[in-house]
Design an enzyme around this catalytic site. Structure first.
Site, mmCIF file in Angstrom:
data_model
loop_
_atom_site.group_PDB
_atom_site.id
_atom_site.type_symbol
_atom_site.label_atom_id
_atom_site.label_comp_id
_atom_site.label_asym_id
_atom_site.label_seq_id
_atom_site.Cartn_x
_atom_site.Cartn_y
_atom_site.Cartn_z
ATOM 1 N N GLY A 11 0.938 -1.260 0.270
ATOM 2 C CA GLY A 11 0.020 -0.113 -0.056
ATOM 3 C C GLY A 11 0.993 1.006 -0.147
ATOM 4 O O GLY A 11 1.835 1.453 0.798
ATOM 5 N N ARG A 72 0.583 -4.954 -4.907
ATOM 6 C CA ARG A 72 0.890 -6.197 -4.113
ATOM 7 C C ARG A 72 1.064 -7.148 -5.058
ATOM 8 O O ARG A 72 0.233 -7.620 -6.047
ATOM 9 C CB ARG A 72 -0.561 -6.185 -3.322
ATOM 10 C CG ARG A 72 -0.635 -4.994 -2.358
ATOM 11 C CD ARG A 72 -1.804 -5.412 -1.127
ATOM 12 N NE ARG A 72 -2.341 -4.193 -0.476
ATOM 13 C CZ ARG A 72 -1.669 -3.713 0.433
ATOM 14 N NH1 ARG A 72 -0.775 -4.224 0.846
ATOM 15 N NH2 ARG A 72 -2.126 -2.633 1.072
ATOM 16 N N ASP A 103 5.119 -4.395 6.288
ATOM 17 C CA ASP A 103 5.736 -5.643 6.692
ATOM 18 C C ASP A 103 5.921 -6.486 5.450
ATOM 19 O O ASP A 103 6.781 -7.445 5.485
ATOM 20 C CB ASP A 103 5.079 -6.291 7.939
ATOM 21 C CG ASP A 103 3.816 -5.952 8.023
ATOM 22 O OD1 ASP A 103 3.203 -5.695 6.783
ATOM 23 O OD2 ASP A 103 3.152 -6.371 9.135
ATOM 24 N N SER A 105 6.224 -6.066 2.568
ATOM 25 C CA SER A 105 7.324 -5.573 1.604
ATOM 26 C C SER A 105 8.679 -6.118 2.140
ATOM 27 O O SER A 105 9.545 -6.691 1.516
ATOM 28 C CB SER A 105 7.292 -4.272 1.193
ATOM 29 O OG SER A 105 5.928 -3.849 0.936
ATOM 30 N N THR A 125 4.512 3.039 5.371
ATOM 31 C CA THR A 125 3.017 2.510 5.448
ATOM 32 C C THR A 125 2.315 3.643 6.359
ATOM 33 O O THR A 125 3.016 4.236 7.430
ATOM 34 C CB THR A 125 3.086 1.036 5.969
ATOM 35 O OG1 THR A 125 1.580 0.982 6.340
ATOM 36 C CG2 THR A 125 3.761 0.739 7.300
ATOM 37 N N ASP A 127 0.158 2.492 8.304
ATOM 38 C CA ASP A 127 -0.327 1.788 9.686
ATOM 39 C C ASP A 127 0.391 2.001 10.774
ATOM 40 O O ASP A 127 -0.078 1.490 12.016
ATOM 41 C CB ASP A 127 -0.568 0.260 9.215
ATOM 42 C CG ASP A 127 -1.547 0.146 8.139
ATOM 43 O OD1 ASP A 127 -2.282 0.802 7.802
ATOM 44 O OD2 ASP A 127 -1.520 -0.968 7.440
ATOM 45 N N ASP A 129 2.885 -0.131 11.729
ATOM 46 C CA ASP A 129 2.868 -1.446 12.495
ATOM 47 C C ASP A 129 4.225 -2.123 11.979
ATOM 48 O O ASP A 129 4.280 -3.145 11.921
ATOM 49 C CB ASP A 129 1.794 -2.338 11.795
ATOM 50 C CG ASP A 129 1.636 -2.285 10.173
ATOM 51 O OD1 ASP A 129 2.422 -1.756 9.442
ATOM 52 O OD2 ASP A 129 0.941 -3.065 9.789
ATOM 53 N N ARG A 171 -4.938 -1.740 9.649
ATOM 54 C CA ARG A 171 -5.003 -3.236 9.524
ATOM 55 C C ARG A 171 -5.033 -3.851 11.006
ATOM 56 O O ARG A 171 -6.134 -3.675 11.524
ATOM 57 C CB ARG A 171 -3.528 -3.589 8.716
ATOM 58 C CG ARG A 171 -3.756 -4.871 8.174
ATOM 59 C CD ARG A 171 -2.600 -5.420 7.436
ATOM 60 N NE ARG A 171 -2.184 -4.610 6.238
ATOM 61 C CZ ARG A 171 -2.647 -5.279 5.204
ATOM 62 N NH1 ARG A 171 -3.088 -6.293 4.700
ATOM 63 N NH2 ARG A 171 -2.403 -4.373 3.920
HETATM 64 O O1 F6P Z 1 -1.268 -1.186 4.740
HETATM 65 C C1 F6P Z 1 -1.947 -0.013 4.506
HETATM 66 C C2 F6P Z 1 -3.370 -0.150 4.234
HETATM 67 O O2 F6P Z 1 -4.223 0.909 3.769
HETATM 68 C C3 F6P Z 1 -4.124 -0.808 5.494
HETATM 69 O O3 F6P Z 1 -4.620 0.173 6.455
HETATM 70 C C4 F6P Z 1 -5.431 -1.308 4.789
HETATM 71 O O4 F6P Z 1 -5.936 -2.416 5.577
HETATM 72 C C5 F6P Z 1 -4.679 -1.807 3.347
HETATM 73 O O5 F6P Z 1 -3.547 -1.269 3.192
HETATM 74 C C6 F6P Z 1 -5.637 -1.699 2.275
HETATM 75 O O6 F6P Z 1 -5.045 -2.417 1.291
HETATM 76 P P1 F6P Z 1 -5.782 -2.155 -0.373
HETATM 77 O O7 F6P Z 1 -5.284 -0.797 -0.645
HETATM 78 O O8 F6P Z 1 -4.744 -3.098 -0.913
HETATM 79 O O9 F6P Z 1 -7.148 -2.332 -0.335
#
Ligand code: F6P
Length: 319
Positions: A11, A72, A103, A105, A125, A127, A129, A171
């Site tokens: 992301g 991804r 994480d 990545s 990120t 997050d 995290d 997340r």
């Molecule tokens: O990891 C960043 C994030 O925005 C999270 O907060 C969320 O759960 C996820 O990515 C959403 O992923 P995507 O953009 O693939 O829907």
């Protein structure tokens, strides 16, 4: 080392462009050639990369997203896929790779490191995290965005004397929710780190109503429950109109705040320092405002981000 690659993966987050810029400008300054790889590990696998000059990263420090693109790419878990990526890097003469991402990545970077290709991970990120760092690139910008959204919700929920439930990204990490709850003056919050039942939340909201609260804002981390369903339950049980708002990907966009630009620039240039010192297989962090680096394998396998109990206690005292 002479040639390195840089990619953004997973992301996107505000400040990734500033991190790439840091890697490119510091790398070129040290006489390295720097290749930008498009769309993360997918572009590495498909051999889509270009040599960057200092002007390739001009006018980018203030832009959200990542000009290299991100993806991804779960197929990178396959060793055969990574072998092709490794061959592409060798063919191009790359000696090392800087990976900017979360994480997931880092896992790719760890696996490439285990296969003998030196990688440096930078935490990108919203997050917050990632182990081994107090803050990730993009977290503070996303926090500003969430707080601005909560401020807006406050206007309307107080005008209508409603309960407002706002779902925040993160997340499995409640940092963004908790910090936004404090800065946004939320009446209640729910995060993944604290066991939660909707009955307990209802009891807290009812206690607030009994104290005379006319409206309330509840911040809740994504993936905990269906917030629309929670809103219906709260409305039915309290008799107060309740609305749910999912902030979604709004939280990922926008110009990076100054803190993220500076953090990204520091981390990008620090990655070059590490590579020049002969390090590989490391991940960069900021701890107590200082640049640090850890073994990327250790960071993924053993290190845990400490949950900020002190911040939680502060938030609870403000209810
Ligand atoms: O990891 C960043 C994030 O925005 C999270 O907060 C969320 O759960 C996820 O990515 C959403 O992923 P995507 O953009 O693939 O829907």
């Amino acid at each position: 080392i002479k040639k390195i690659g840089v990619l953004t993966s997973g992301g996107d987050s505000p400040g990734m462009n500033a991190a790439i810029r840091g890697v490119v400008r510091a790398g070129l300054g040290e006489g390295l050639e720097v290749f930008g790889i498009y769309d993360g590990y997918l572009g590495l696998y498909e051999d889509r990369m270009v040599s960057l000059d200092r002007y390739s990263v001009s006018d980018l420090i203030n832009h959200g997203g990542t000009f290299l693109g991100s993806a991804r790419f779960p197929e990178f878990r396959e060793e055969s896929t990574r072998m092709i990526a490794m061959e592409n890097m060798k063919k191009r003469g790359l000696d090392a790779l800087v990976v900017i991402g979360g994480d997931g990545s880092y896992m790719g970077a760890k696996r490439l490191t285990e296969m003998g290709f030196p990688c440096i991970g930078l935490p990108g990120t919203i997050d917050n995290d990632v182990a081994g760092t107090d803050y990730t690139i993009g977290y503070h910008t996303a926090l500003e965005t969430v707080v601005e959204a909560i401020d807006r919700l406050r206007d309307t929920s107080s005008s209508h004397q409603r309960i407002s439930i706002v779902e925040v990204m993160g997340r499995h990490c409640g940092d963004l929710t908790l910090a936004a709850a404090i800065a946004g003056g939320c009446e209640f919050f729910v995060t993944p780190e604290i066991p939660y039942t909707r009955e307990e939340l209802l009891a807290e909201i009812n206690a607030g109503i009994a104290k005379g609260k006319k409206h309330a804002i509840v911040a809740i981390t994504e993936l905990i429950c269906d917030v629309s369903e929670l809103a219906r339950y709260i409305e039915k049980e309290t008799g107060r109109e309740t609305r749910a708002t999912v902030l979604g990907h709004i939280q990922r966009g926008g110009a990076p705040c100054a803190y993220d630009r500076i953090l990204a620039s520091r981390m990008g240039t620090y990655a070059i320092d590490l590579l020049l010192q002969g390090y590989g297989g490391r991940c960069v962090g900021v701890q107590n405002e200082k640049m640090v680096h850890h073994d990327i394998i250790d960071a993924i396998e053993n290190m845990k981000r400490p949950f900020r109990k002190d911040v939680l206690e502060t938030a609870k005292r403000l209810y």
